[in-house]
Motif scaffolding. Structure first.
Motif, PDB file in Angstrom:
ATOM      1  N   UNK A   1       5.638  -9.316  -3.489  1.00 14.86           N
ATOM      2  CA  UNK A   1       5.252  -8.843  -2.139  1.00 14.86           C
ATOM      3  C   UNK A   1       4.717  -7.225  -2.278  1.00 14.86           C
ATOM      4  N   UNK A   2       4.674  -6.945  -3.248  1.00 14.08           N
ATOM      5  CA  UNK A   2       4.109  -5.688  -3.726  1.00 14.08           C
ATOM      6  C   UNK A   2       2.472  -5.474  -3.116  1.00 14.08           C
ATOM      7  N   UNK A   3       1.689  -6.095  -3.239  1.00 16.89           N
ATOM      8  CA  UNK A   3       0.345  -6.051  -2.666  1.00 16.89           C
ATOM      9  C   UNK A   3       0.203  -6.260  -1.124  1.00 16.89           C
ATOM     10  N   UNK A   4       1.383  -6.802  -0.527  1.00 19.84           N
ATOM     11  CA  UNK A   4       1.419  -6.834   0.700  1.00 19.84           C
ATOM     12  C   UNK A   4       1.860  -5.575   1.455  1.00 19.84           C
ATOM     13  N   UNK A   5       3.075  -5.294   0.948  1.00 24.24           N
ATOM     14  CA  UNK A   5       3.795  -3.866   1.533  1.00 24.24           C
ATOM     15  C   UNK A   5       3.073  -2.692   1.159  1.00 24.24           C
ATOM     16  N   UNK A   6       2.769  -2.654  -0.164  1.00 25.16           N
ATOM     17  CA  UNK A   6       2.157  -1.290  -0.637  1.00 25.16           C
ATOM     18  C   UNK A   6       0.860  -0.653   0.158  1.00 25.16           C
ATOM     19  N   UNK A   7      -0.074  -1.588   0.411  1.00 26.50           N
ATOM     20  CA  UNK A   7      -1.069  -0.846   1.266  1.00 26.50           C
ATOM     21  C   UNK A   7      -0.762  -0.635   2.640  1.00 26.50           C
ATOM     22  N   UNK A   8       0.059  -1.498   3.207  1.00 21.29           N
ATOM     23  CA  UNK A   8       0.566  -1.127   4.622  1.00 21.29           C
ATOM     24  C   UNK A   8       1.522   0.407   4.431  1.00 21.29           C
ATOM     25  N   UNK A   9       2.165   0.447   3.531  1.00 23.51           N
ATOM     26  CA  UNK A   9       2.909   1.813   3.446  1.00 23.51           C
ATOM     27  C   UNK A   9       2.239   2.999   3.122  1.00 23.51           C
ATOM     28  N   UNK A  10       1.515   2.997   2.051  1.00 21.89           N
ATOM     29  CA  UNK A  10       0.662   4.530   1.536  1.00 21.89           C
ATOM     30  C   UNK A  10      -0.653   4.318   1.713  1.00 21.89           C
ATOM     31  N   UNK A  11      -1.291   3.289   2.011  1.00 19.48           N
ATOM     32  CA  UNK A  11      -2.722   3.016   2.296  1.00 19.48           C
ATOM     33  C   UNK A  11      -3.476   2.490   1.283  1.00 19.48           C
ATOM     34  N   UNK A  12      -4.583   1.800   1.522  1.00 21.01           N
ATOM     35  CA  UNK A  12      -5.165   0.939   0.698  1.00 21.01           C
ATOM     36  C   UNK A  12      -5.564   1.404  -0.875  1.00 21.01           C
ATOM     37  N   UNK A  13      -6.195   2.640  -0.700  1.00 19.69           N
ATOM     38  CA  UNK A  13      -6.772   3.324  -1.872  1.00 19.69           C
ATOM     39  C   UNK A  13      -5.583   3.945  -2.907  1.00 19.69           C
ATOM     40  N   UNK A  14      -4.308   4.289  -2.106  1.00 17.19           N
ATOM     41  CA  UNK A  14      -3.389   4.967  -3.195  1.00 17.19           C
ATOM     42  C   UNK A  14      -2.484   3.436  -3.738  1.00 17.19           C
ATOM     43  N   UNK A  15      -2.478   2.783  -2.669  1.00 16.40           N
ATOM     44  CA  UNK A  15      -1.877   1.433  -3.455  1.00 16.40           C
ATOM     45  C   UNK A  15      -2.629   1.009  -4.674  1.00 16.40           C
ATOM     46  N   UNK A  16      -4.057   0.693  -4.377  1.00 10.66           N
ATOM     47  CA  UNK A  16      -5.126   0.262  -5.307  1.00 10.66           C
ATOM     48  C   UNK A  16      -4.747   1.107  -6.769  1.00 10.66           C
ATOM     49  N   UNK A  17      -4.875   2.344  -6.499  1.00 11.02           N
ATOM     50  CA  UNK A  17      -4.703   3.314  -7.866  1.00 11.02           C
ATOM     51  C   UNK A  17      -3.566   2.763  -8.483  1.00 11.02           C
ATOM     52  N   UNK A  18      -2.240   2.920  -7.945  1.00 18.00           N
ATOM     53  CA  UNK A  18      -1.051   2.578  -8.349  1.00 18.00           C
ATOM     54  C   UNK A  18      -0.976   1.224  -9.296  1.00 18.00           C
ATOM     55  N   UNK A  19      -1.800   0.213  -8.332  1.00 19.97           N
ATOM     56  CA  UNK A  19      -1.689  -0.991  -9.057  1.00 19.97           C
ATOM     57  C   UNK A  19      -2.467  -1.117 -10.364  1.00 19.97           C
ATOM     58  N   UNK A  20      -3.525  -0.328 -10.191  1.00 17.51           N
ATOM     59  CA  UNK A  20      -4.645  -0.589 -11.379  1.00 17.51           C
ATOM     60  C   UNK A  20      -4.290   0.157 -12.596  1.00 17.51           C
ATOM     61  N   UNK A  21      -3.396   1.532 -12.276  1.00 17.72           N
ATOM     62  CA  UNK A  21      -3.200   2.427 -13.373  1.00 17.72           C
ATOM     63  C   UNK A  21      -1.725   2.069 -13.757  1.00 17.72           C
ATOM     64  N   UNK A  22      -1.002   1.701 -13.176  1.00 14.56           N
ATOM     65  CA  UNK A  22       0.682   1.364 -13.522  1.00 14.56           C
ATOM     66  C   UNK A  22       1.059   2.683 -13.458  1.00 14.56           C
ATOM     67  N   UNK A  23       0.293   3.787 -12.760  1.00 13.22           N
ATOM     68  CA  UNK A  23       1.027   5.189 -13.160  1.00 13.22           C
ATOM     69  C   UNK A  23       2.455   5.554 -12.454  1.00 13.22           C
ATOM     70  N   UNK A  24       2.974   6.323 -12.936  1.00 14.19           N
ATOM     71  CA  UNK A  24       4.351   6.792 -12.401  1.00 14.19           C
ATOM     72  C   UNK A  24       3.973   7.721 -11.123  1.00 14.19           C
TER      73      UNK A  24
END
Ligand code: LHQ
Length: 261
Positions: free
Chosen positions: A145-168
């Motif tokens: 569910x991360x790709x469902x909840x995360x963009x809704x919560x913090x916005x698409x661009x930040x969600x994508x950055x988190x998902x693509x980079x694995x950043x802390x």
């Protein structure tokens, strides 16, 4: 059911599920996932539990899938069956529970462990927490569910950055991005979380369940569809005894006592 890998309790109308494999930062094995799903069913059924707090013991919230117990050659692992059997029913049950849920994030939340926090309604975090969509670090993609909840919560661009980079993502950033509702000193985490949990537990249970469904509907439907849906929910809420009693209590200048009827 007695649990080996989690602690489960209900006090003052607040249920607590605490993942309890601290030496792995509460990594998720099949047994943990089974127990977690079972405990959620118990919360769903219990009239004594009006709010759920989900947390972890030790210094982690949850480090996601236990990587030791899910090893072997890629071809030998049936990930689809694993997701279908364990993660999907769990995430559905948590997200659809008709009671407020709070992730009390006591430490790092990574991979599917972060998904668990995201599937809760609210997140209260202790200073020092970290969040990572760790999947990509091991060559995987967000699930549970991360790709469902995360963009809704913090916005698409930040969600994508988190998902693509694995950043802390650190605690301050998490607050700034709206990943957590509140960030509190570690020694205030329980007091703040249970303060909120008890306040919600004294609210109208049926309306709270409807608010949750209504808001989820509104997040992915048109205005026209949402207005119709709100009307249905409002008709349902207005027909409850709790609504009648609360209006009476308002004019009597008394605090309402909600019975969930
Ligand atoms: C662990 C774990 C762990 C086992 C820490 N497992 N032991 C995937 C596959 C298939 C189907 C379904 O879904 C999924 C979804 C997923 O969740 S994939 C993502 C899985 N999770 C991760 O990749 C995160 C792995 N963990 C980490 O990156 C770090 O441990 C974090 C960033 C969480 C914390 O770092 P530190 O604070 O530096 O702690 P640490 O790395 O030293 O960990 C402490 C101990 O916990 C350590 O054991 P040790 O015996 O050395 O003390 C770790 O091995 C163990 N541990 N995560 N997921």
């Amino acid at each position: 059911m007695a649990y080996q890998w989690l602690e489960f309790s209900i006090d003052d109308q607040v249920a607590t599920i605490a993942l309890n494999r601290p030496e792995t930062l509460n990594a998720l094995t099949d047994d943990v996932l089974r127990e977690l799903t079972d405990a959620l069913k118990a919360v769903e059924k219990s009239r004594d539990a009006r709010v759920l707090v989900l947390t972890g013991r030790g210094r982690g919230f949850c480090s996601g899938q236990d990587l030791k117990s899910f090893s072997g050659e890629p071809g030998e692992r049936d990930i689809a069956a694993h997701l279908d059997h364990y993660y999907h029913p769990l995430i559905r049950k948590l997200a659809n529970l008709e009671k407020p849920t709070i992730a009390m994030v006591n430490g790092v939340a990574a991979g599917a462990g972060m998904s668990l926090a995201l599937a809760c309604d609210l997140r209260i975090a202790a200073e020092g927490v970290r969040f990572s969509q760790a999947f990509v670090r091991i060559g995987l993609v967000p699930d549970s569910g991360s790709s469902y909840f995360l963009p809704r919560l913090i916005g698409y661009s930040r969600a994508l950055e988190m998902a693509m980079s694995g950043m802390m993502v650190d605690d301050r950033t998490a607050l700034q991005w709206g990943l957590v509702n509140r960030l509190v000193p570690a020694d205030r985490l329980e007091a703040e979380t249970y303060g909120l949990a008890k306040a919600l537990a004294s609210g109208p249970p049926l309306a709270l369940g409807m608010i949750k469904r209504e808001m989820a509907f509104g997040a992915s439907h048109s205005l026209d569809e949402t207005l119709e849906r709100e009307k249905d929910f409002q008709v349902g809420a207005a027909a409850t005894e709790d609504h009648r009693e609360a209006v009476k209590a308002f004019f009597a200048k008394q605090p309402p006592v909600f019975k969930g009827r």
